[in-house]
Design a protein around this motif. Structure first.
Motif, PDB file in Angstrom:
ATOM      1  N   ALA A 266       0.835  -1.207   0.000  1.00 34.01           N
ATOM      2  CA  ALA A 266       0.000   0.000   0.000  1.00 34.01           C
ATOM      3  C   ALA A 266       0.865   1.250   0.000  1.00 34.01           C
ATOM      4  O   ALA A 266       1.940   1.277   0.609  1.00 34.01           O
ATOM      5  N   PHE A 267       0.361   2.265  -0.670  1.00 33.30           N
ATOM      6  CA  PHE A 267       1.014   3.580  -0.636  1.00 33.30           C
ATOM      7  C   PHE A 267       0.364   4.400   0.478  1.00 33.30           C
ATOM      8  O   PHE A 267      -0.547   5.185   0.237  1.00 33.30           O
ATOM      9  N   HIS A 268       0.821   4.187   1.720  1.00 35.03           N
ATOM     10  CA  HIS A 268       0.182   4.888   2.845  1.00 35.03           C
ATOM     11  C   HIS A 268       1.120   5.852   3.542  1.00 35.03           C
ATOM     12  O   HIS A 268       0.714   6.572   4.452  1.00 35.03           O
ATOM     13  N   ASN A 269       2.410   5.846   3.155  1.00 35.11           N
ATOM     14  CA  ASN A 269       3.346   6.814   3.744  1.00 35.11           C
ATOM     15  C   ASN A 269       4.472   7.035   2.736  1.00 35.11           C
ATOM     16  O   ASN A 269       4.361   6.615   1.575  1.00 35.11           O
ATOM     17  N   THR A 270       5.532   7.686   3.155  1.00 38.58           N
ATOM     18  CA  THR A 270       6.619   8.004   2.213  1.00 38.58           C
ATOM     19  C   THR A 270       7.866   7.177   2.542  1.00 38.58           C
ATOM     20  O   THR A 270       8.987   7.624   2.324  1.00 38.58           O
ATOM     21  N   LYS A 271       7.662   5.965   3.044  1.00 43.04           N
ATOM     22  CA  LYS A 271       8.792   5.151   3.488  1.00 43.04           C
ATOM     23  C   LYS A 271       9.272   4.137   2.458  1.00 43.04           C
ATOM     24  O   LYS A 271       9.927   3.151   2.803  1.00 43.04           O
ATOM     25  N   THR A 272       8.901   4.315   1.208  1.00 38.87           N
ATOM     26  CA  THR A 272       9.451   3.452   0.161  1.00 38.87           C
ATOM     27  C   THR A 272      10.080   4.342  -0.910  1.00 38.87           C
ATOM     28  O   THR A 272       9.770   5.542  -0.983  1.00 38.87           O
ATOM     29  N   GLU A 273      10.917   3.747  -1.740  1.00 35.13           N
ATOM     30  CA  GLU A 273      11.569   4.535  -2.803  1.00 35.13           C
ATOM     31  C   GLU A 273      10.520   5.190  -3.696  1.00 35.13           C
ATOM     32  O   GLU A 273      10.607   6.370  -4.017  1.00 35.13           O
ATOM     33  N   ILE A 274       9.513   4.397  -4.100  1.00 35.59           N
ATOM     34  CA  ILE A 274       8.515   4.930  -5.043  1.00 35.59           C
ATOM     35  C   ILE A 274       7.661   6.003  -4.368  1.00 35.59           C
ATOM     36  O   ILE A 274       7.422   7.071  -4.939  1.00 35.59           O
ATOM     37  N   SER A 275       7.225   5.725  -3.132  1.00 32.82           N
ATOM     38  CA  SER A 275       6.347   6.713  -2.480  1.00 32.82           C
ATOM     39  C   SER A 275       7.110   8.000  -2.161  1.00 32.82           C
ATOM     40  O   SER A 275       6.536   9.089  -2.188  1.00 32.82           O
ATOM     41  N   LYS A 276       8.415   7.867  -1.907  1.00 34.30           N
ATOM     42  CA  LYS A 276       9.239   9.069  -1.668  1.00 34.30           C
ATOM     43  C   LYS A 276       9.309   9.905  -2.955  1.00 34.30           C
ATOM     44  O   LYS A 276       9.186  11.130  -2.922  1.00 34.30           O
ATOM     45  N   THR A 277       9.504   9.207  -4.087  1.00 38.74           N
ATOM     46  CA  THR A 277       9.561   9.920  -5.373  1.00 38.74           C
ATOM     47  C   THR A 277       8.227  10.605  -5.657  1.00 38.74           C
ATOM     48  O   THR A 277       8.190  11.750  -6.123  1.00 38.74           O
ATOM     49  N   ILE A 278       7.116   9.917  -5.362  1.00 40.71           N
ATOM     50  CA  ILE A 278       5.789  10.517  -5.581  1.00 40.71           C
ATOM     51  C   ILE A 278       5.645  11.769  -4.716  1.00 40.71           C
ATOM     52  O   ILE A 278       5.175  12.815  -5.172  1.00 40.71           O
ATOM     53  N   TYR A 279       6.097  11.665  -3.477  1.00 47.95           N
ATOM     54  CA  TYR A 279       5.996  12.815  -2.574  1.00 47.95           C
ATOM     55  C   TYR A 279       6.835  13.979  -3.100  1.00 47.95           C
ATOM     56  O   TYR A 279       6.374  15.126  -3.156  1.00 47.95           O
ATOM     57  N   GLU A 280       8.084  13.654  -3.501  1.00 43.02           N
ATOM     58  CA  GLU A 280       8.971  14.734  -3.969  1.00 43.02           C
ATOM     59  C   GLU A 280       8.462  15.333  -5.283  1.00 43.02           C
ATOM     60  O   GLU A 280       8.629  16.523  -5.536  1.00 43.02           O
ATOM     61  N   THR A 281       7.832  14.529  -6.127  1.00 39.35           N
ATOM     62  CA  THR A 281       7.377  15.023  -7.427  1.00 39.35           C
ATOM     63  C   THR A 281       6.031  15.734  -7.336  1.00 39.35           C
ATOM     64  O   THR A 281       5.836  16.796  -7.923  1.00 39.35           O
TER      65      THR A 281
END
Ligand code: CP
Length: 321
Positions: A266-281
């Motif tokens: 699940a994408f529920h926080n920014t603790k993965t590489e992909i979710s971090k990129t989504i957050y930064e983008t």
């Protein structure tokens, strides 16, 4: 040959027997009661897409049943590149007692089954995710004590494999199913028709209106972009933003006891590489489910994940006993 390829191949009684068998195997595992009933057998796990739960569940389930497991990743075999699916199936079927396949087209797993001469199990295709369903409805049965008449609402991308599988499995089991998705991401008419034909009495409701979640016993969501899907991520996020599982959505159910399921990851926080990129983008800290809801519902979500083991064990045992 006892293949497990898609839910529509099974009737209600068969689906319920998988769930009951999975509950029995879970009790045995918790009691540390050995159940190596299939010792001496070998199975192959073919994965053309990554996996945590499905691979781990097939591996541990097979080992608990006394079997040996061989993992064959996408880059490790010739299938589809230098060797046809049919030829690969004949070779693997002559050496193994069963074959699991996770990958793309449903046709591949069907072709494996047609040619292998041993049971074949669908570990997820673009169309269906049937082993996930046994774990999901097992979890609902554990939590509520019954299935018929429950109100299950799936919200998000309504055309992916999990949504397809939930729609037909709920219909077969007499669970009332609502799919809430924007119009362009609602299930194909063919899948809706299949669910209607196979329904044993539950209602089927497809809508783009999130207030249709009122009265839900369980809310289910999944990632907004599936593995291998070729789509613009930002466009997809914009389309689905109003369909996030958050506290507002849970309030709309008007059921303080509502539970939330998610097949994970699940994408529920920014603790993965992909979710971090989504957050930064794009600036989003979560996508299909907020961290607040995920954490509050984590007991049942991880119970659902654990149930992948017990349910896959029930399926393997049914095929090979
Ligand atoms: N739910 C599920 O299929 O998980 P994996 O992708 O980790 O196998």
């Amino acid at each position: 040959m006892k293949h497990f390829l898609k839910e529509i191949d099974f009737d209600k009684a068969q689906l319920l027997s998988f769930i009951d068998s999975a509950l029995d195997f879970k009790a045995k595992k918790k009691a540390k009661e050995g159940h190596a009933y299939l010792s001496g057998l070998n199975i192959a796990l073919l994965f053309e897409k990554p996996s945590t739960r499905t691979r781990a569940a097939f591996t541990v389930a097979a080992q608990d049943l006394g079997m040996q497991v061989t993992y064959l990743g996408a880059s490790e075999i010739q299938m589809g590149k230098k060797e046809s699916v049919a030829d690969t199936a004949k070779v693997l079927g002559s050496m193994f007692d069963g074959i699991e396949y996770r990958g793309f087209s449903q046709q591949i797993v069907e072709d494996l089954a047609e040619n292998a001469n041993v049971p074949v199990w669908n570990g997820l295709t673009d169309e269906w995710h049937p082993t996930q369903m046994i774990a999901d409805f097992m979890t609902l049965k554990e939590h509520f004590g019954y299935l018929e008449g429950l109100n299950l609402t799936y919200i998000g991308d309504g055309r992916n494999n999990v949504a397809n599988s939930l729609l037909v499995t709920a219909a077969k089991l007499g669970v009332n199913i609502t799919i809430i998705a924007p119009k362009s991401l609602q299930p194909d008419q063919e899948v809706i028709d299949l669910a209607k034909i196979q329904s044993t009495g539950g209602t089927i409701h497809i809508t783009d209106d999130i207030t249709a979640s009122k009265g839900s016993d369980a809310i289910y969501t999944d990632v907004w972009l599936s593995m291998g899907e070729d789509a613009d991520f930002k466009e997809r996020i914009d389309l689905l933003w109003d369909y996030q599982v958050n506290q507002n959505l849970l309030d709309l159910t008007e059921n303080p006891e509502v539970i939330v399921l998610h097949c994970l990851p699940a994408f529920h926080n920014t603790k993965t590489e992909i979710s971090k990129t989504i957050y930064e983008t794009y600036g989003y800290e979560s996508l299909e489910i907020t961290d607040e809801v995920f954490q509050a519902q984590s007991d049942i979500i991880f119970q659902e994940a654990e149930n992948r083991l017990h349910s896959i064990k029930a399926i393997l045992y049914w095929s090979l006993k």
